[in-house]
Write an enzyme that holds these catalytic residues in place. Structure first.
Site, PDB file in Angstrom:
ATOM      1  N   ASN A 166     164.434  44.595  43.673  1.00 17.60           N
ATOM      2  CA  ASN A 166     164.934  45.809  43.021  1.00 17.60           C
ATOM      3  C   ASN A 166     165.573  45.458  41.687  1.00 17.60           C
ATOM      4  OD1 ASN A 166     168.040  46.531  42.794  1.00 17.60           O
ATOM      5  ND2 ASN A 166     167.828  45.194  44.585  1.00 17.60           N
ATOM      6  N   PHE A 183     172.604  49.737  39.152  1.00 16.03           N
ATOM      7  CA  PHE A 183     173.779  50.562  39.508  1.00 16.03           C
ATOM      8  C   PHE A 183     173.535  52.057  39.253  1.00 16.03           C
ATOM      9  CE2 PHE A 183     177.251  47.034  38.897  1.00 16.03           C
ATOM     10  CZ  PHE A 183     176.872  46.478  40.101  1.00 16.03           C
ATOM     11  N   SER A 211     175.343  41.390  40.940  1.00 14.60           N
ATOM     12  CA  SER A 211     174.045  42.031  40.769  1.00 14.60           C
ATOM     13  C   SER A 211     173.348  41.441  39.545  1.00 14.60           C
ATOM     14  CB  SER A 211     174.202  43.540  40.572  1.00 14.60           C
ATOM     15  OG  SER A 211     172.975  44.120  40.173  1.00 14.60           O
ATOM     16  N   ASN A 221     171.004  42.919  37.944  1.00 15.67           N
ATOM     17  CA  ASN A 221     170.288  44.012  37.284  1.00 15.67           C
ATOM     18  C   ASN A 221     171.071  44.732  36.194  1.00 15.67           C
ATOM     19  OD1 ASN A 221     168.022  43.590  38.968  1.00 15.67           O
ATOM     20  ND2 ASN A 221     169.107  44.632  40.618  1.00 15.67           N
ATOM     21  N   THR A 222     172.299  44.297  35.947  1.00 15.46           N
ATOM     22  CA  THR A 222     173.080  44.784  34.810  1.00 15.46           C
ATOM     23  C   THR A 222     173.315  43.597  33.887  1.00 15.46           C
ATOM     24  OG1 THR A 222     174.160  46.523  36.098  1.00 15.46           O
ATOM     25  CG2 THR A 222     175.265  45.802  34.088  1.00 15.46           C
ATOM     26  N   LYS A 267     181.852  39.928  46.262  1.00 13.96           N
ATOM     27  CA  LYS A 267     180.448  39.632  46.578  1.00 13.96           C
ATOM     28  C   LYS A 267     179.875  38.706  45.515  1.00 13.96           C
ATOM     29  CE  LYS A 267     176.258  41.826  48.309  1.00 13.96           C
ATOM     30  NZ  LYS A 267     175.656  43.113  48.729  1.00 13.96           N
ATOM     31  N   ASN A 277     174.605  38.182  47.440  1.00 18.56           N
ATOM     32  CA  ASN A 277     173.778  39.243  46.887  1.00 18.56           C
ATOM     33  C   ASN A 277     172.329  38.736  46.770  1.00 18.56           C
ATOM     34  OD1 ASN A 277     172.986  41.631  45.477  1.00 18.56           O
ATOM     35  ND2 ASN A 277     174.999  41.754  44.501  1.00 18.56           N
TER      36      ASN A 277
END
Length: 352
Positions: free
Chosen positions: A110, A114, A172, A174-175, A210, A239
């Site tokens: 993915n 967010f 994460s 993805n940012t 996390k 994660n």
């Protein structure tokens, strides 16, 4: 898994993954989902950071991003639920497609970024949460924020009254540049700000951290030092990963975080290293690649006091949570453990 759940999963796998996920949330809110109620026993009851859990099998953040299905999820067999990530302002996330099913690998990639409805909407739903469940919130930062570190504290301040725990998510992939906040100095400053906000709440909310699975040994040592220094209540390991080693799916080169079966060994080794470094001073929650009770048990034996699932439900259904909890009870009984807490870290050395 019942026949109806098998048929539902088969149907969901015929549509694109993000649509399937939205349909799953709608099914939950409509009452069309397994609801065995609390799965518990004397062996499964445990504590983490002072929170009483009916069993140690939790739902990881990302499934119910906007806290839409709190009541049905609390009846699905989980010992605790983590929703979010929530950011101060709503944001759409990254362009679609951004979720990929890697069926050949029992995995997913993915790059959501967010996407969520923002802390005000999420807080309103959390205010109506079932009171007999353990519910936490994953805290995030807006992509275009001028001060991402302060975003985490803002979300906690707004939602804290309705939470049993809050998780700082700096892991994460993805940012852009979010993982830079895992550096020792930046992470310490960020966490101190969150804890200062927590200490101003009317009720103490345990703060979890996390982390990513892609840290080297020095990075893991830094995480352990910061966690102890600032007084984090638990660490969630881990994660998603940026690694693509060993994947077979045609989607394997998609950008984003990889979750599911391929993550199991990598995340468990990070967990065991943290367990060795922290030596019981900070409890751990094991996440990454769990799809059955044996793998949940392995995380516990490597040092986790509790575990979380998400991607395995794409392939095993929502009933997986209750099945894992019940089978974990049997494994603990087989090995002579009176309680799951007695098994924590018992085979840590196997992963070091």
């Amino acid at each position: 898994m019942k026949l109806t759940e098998k048929l539902a999963l088969k149907a969901l796998h015929r549509v694109d993954p993000e649509t399937a996920h939205s349909l799953s949330i709608k099914a939950l809110t409509s009452g069309l989902a397994p609801a065995p109620g609390p799965v518990t026993s004397a062996r499964l009851k445990t504590q983490i950071a002072g929170i009483d859990l009916p069993n140690p099998v939790g739902l990881a953040a990302g499934f119910d991003k906007n806290a839409e299905a709190l009541t049905p999820l609390s009846r699905a067999g989980f010992g605790f639920i983590e929703v979010g990530a929530a950011t101060p302002r709503p944001q759409p996330g990254n362009p679609k497609p951004r979720l990929f099913r890697l069926s050949e690998d029992r995995a997913a990639i993915n790059r959501f970024g967010f996407n969520n409805e923002g802390m005000e909407v999420i807080a309103a739903r959390l205010a109506k949460r079932p009171k007999d469940a353990v519910i936490g919130l994953n805290l995030g930062a807006n992509k275009d924020s001028d001060d991402r570190a302060s975003d985490f504290a803002r979300v906690l301040a707004h939602c804290g009254a309705h939470l049993d725990f809050a998780t700082v998510n700096v892991s994460s992939p993805n940012t852009e540049k979010l993982r830079d906040l895992q550096g020792k100095a930046a992470l310490s400053a960020l966490l101190r700000g969150v804890i200062e906000t927590r200490d101003g709440l009317a009720r103490r909310v345990p703060v979890f951290l996390k982390i990513a699975p892609d840290l080297d040994r020095e990075g893991i040592e830094d995480i352990a030092a910061v966690a102890q220094d600032v007084g984090i209540d638990a660490v969630i390991a881990t994660n998603t990963t940026l690694s693509r080693e060993g994947l077979q799916s045609p989607h394997r080169e998609e950008a984003g975080g990889l979750s599911g079966a391929p993550l199991f060994e990598k995340s468990t080794r990070v967990l065991a290293q943290l367990s060795e470094l922290l030596n019981g001073t900070v409890p751990l929650i094991g996440v990454g690649g769990i799809s059955n009770a044996e793998q949940a048990y392995a995380k516990i034996c490597a040092g986790a006091s509790a575990v979380q699932l998400y991607t395995a439900m794409v392939y095993g259904g929502l009933s997986l949570a209750g099945d894992i909890a019940r089978d974990l009870d049997d494994l603990l009984a087989r090995d002579g453990f009176a309680n799951v807490a007695d098994a924590v870290g018992c085979k840590r050395g196997d992963w070091l």
